[in-house]
Design an enzyme around this catalytic site. Structure first.
Site, PDB file in Angstrom:
ATOM      1  N   ASP A   1       0.863  -1.172   0.000  1.00 11.37           N
ATOM      2  CA  ASP A   1       0.000   0.000   0.000  1.00 11.37           C
ATOM      3  C   ASP A   1       0.908   1.232   0.000  1.00 11.37           C
ATOM      4  OD1 ASP A   1      -2.388   1.573   0.361  1.00 11.37           O
ATOM      5  OD2 ASP A   1      -1.878   1.738   2.484  1.00 11.37           O
TER       6      ASP A   1
ATOM      7  N   ASP B   1      -0.064   5.050   1.152  1.00  9.52           N
ATOM      8  CA  ASP B   1      -0.186   6.034   2.232  1.00  9.52           C
ATOM      9  C   ASP B   1      -0.024   5.384   3.604  1.00  9.52           C
ATOM     10  OD1 ASP B   1      -0.758   7.654   0.137  1.00  9.52           O
ATOM     11  OD2 ASP B   1      -2.866   7.965   0.637  1.00  9.52           O
TER      12      ASP B   1
ATOM     13  N   ASP C   1      -1.410  -0.411   6.100  1.00  9.01           N
ATOM     14  CA  ASP C   1      -1.730   0.176   7.409  1.00  9.01           C
ATOM     15  C   ASP C   1      -3.210   0.109   7.758  1.00  9.01           C
ATOM     16  OD1 ASP C   1      -3.083   3.234   7.085  1.00  9.01           O
ATOM     17  OD2 ASP C   1      -2.167   2.372   5.304  1.00  9.01           O
TER      18      ASP C   1
END
Length: 266
Positions: free
Chosen positions: A11, A13, A184
């Protein structure tokens, strides 16, 4: 040419970069005199909310609708040129040193690195190129006659990330059971479930709980670093037009902050 047998899916961000790639442009927009200091502070608050609590499905959907409508009519070639001009100034200092090292380790182990993000391909692809990633899965805006229509052609989010990873694995010959995943957000559980080695990076509360239940390792990245200190980069060329596009993205942060402010407390 033989394909690699495994891959590492990241991922973007809060996994590779320390902020939301969508909300990172508010200060350049202020520097261009296009939004007020108050608006920048609201965008900073939205960034704070994102960093502390992440974004749930409803918030992501509202942001998607807002940003797609806001970008309707933009000239695609101009947007891509502007992103290229300002990317290093905005994103370079936000890259996690630990993520860069992990990407290097996967490459040394012979794995492809794939960046998988709900953010637009116009931003994700140049960042991935900066990092030396091999492939990108990202959201694509609908384009007609060289301009964005305001529609979404492909939304790389939640379960769709997992589907895209499976399709890419079938095309490239990746063995997902021996591949790696990093994110996250709890919204990326399907993506992490698609690989044999899932990792939660700076996880939100919900993902931390899932990781504990499933025995997924939890990684904590804390050291944003200037990427040019690790990888040679071409010089950046900031322009006033670039500041304007940055402000369009920042406006999404302002809108998000206002939505959060208006939401009734539980």
């Amino acid at each position: 040419m033989a394909t690699r047998s495994t891959a590492a899916f990241f991922d973007l961000d809060k996994t590779i970069i320390a902020k939301s790639s969508t909300l990172a442009f508010s200060k350049p927009f202020q520097a261009g005199g296009l939004i007020s200091r108050r608006a920048v502070l609201r965008s900073a608050y939205a960034q704070f909310v994102y960093l502390v609590g992440g974004a749930d499905h409803d918030q992501m959907e509202k942001m998607r609708q807002f940003m797609s409508q806001l970008c309707a009519g933009w000239d695609v070639a101009t947007v891509r040129e502007i992103v290229a001009d300002t990317l290093h100034n905005i994103v370079d200092p936000l890259v996690y040193d630990e993520a860069v090292s992990l990407i290097e380790e996967h490459h040394l182990a012979g794995r492809d690195v794939v960046v998988v993000s709900a953010s637009g391909a116009e931003v994700v692809e140049p960042i991935a190129e900066m990092l030396g990633a091999d492939r990108v899965i990202a959201t694509r805006m609908e384009i007609e006659d060289g301009r964005y229509t305001g529609g979404i052609e492909y939304y790389a989010y939640a379960e769709e990330k997992a589907r895209a990873i499976e399709e890419l694995a079938a095309a490239e010959g990746y063995d997902l059971a021996t591949s790696y995943g990093y994110s996250d957000s709890v919204t990326d559980v399907p993506m992490l479930e698609a690989v044999g080695h899932a990792h939660a990076v700076n996880p939100d509360k919900e993902l931390r709980k899932v990781a504990a239940e499933r025995g997924w390792p939890v990684l904590v990245f804390t050291k944003p670093v200037a990427l040019r200190s690790r990888v040679p980069l071409p010089p950046a060329k900031p322009t006033l037009a670039a500041l304007a596009v940055g402000g369009v993205v920042a406006a999404g942060g302002v809108w998000w902050a206002n939505v959060r402010k208006r939401r009734p407390s539980a």
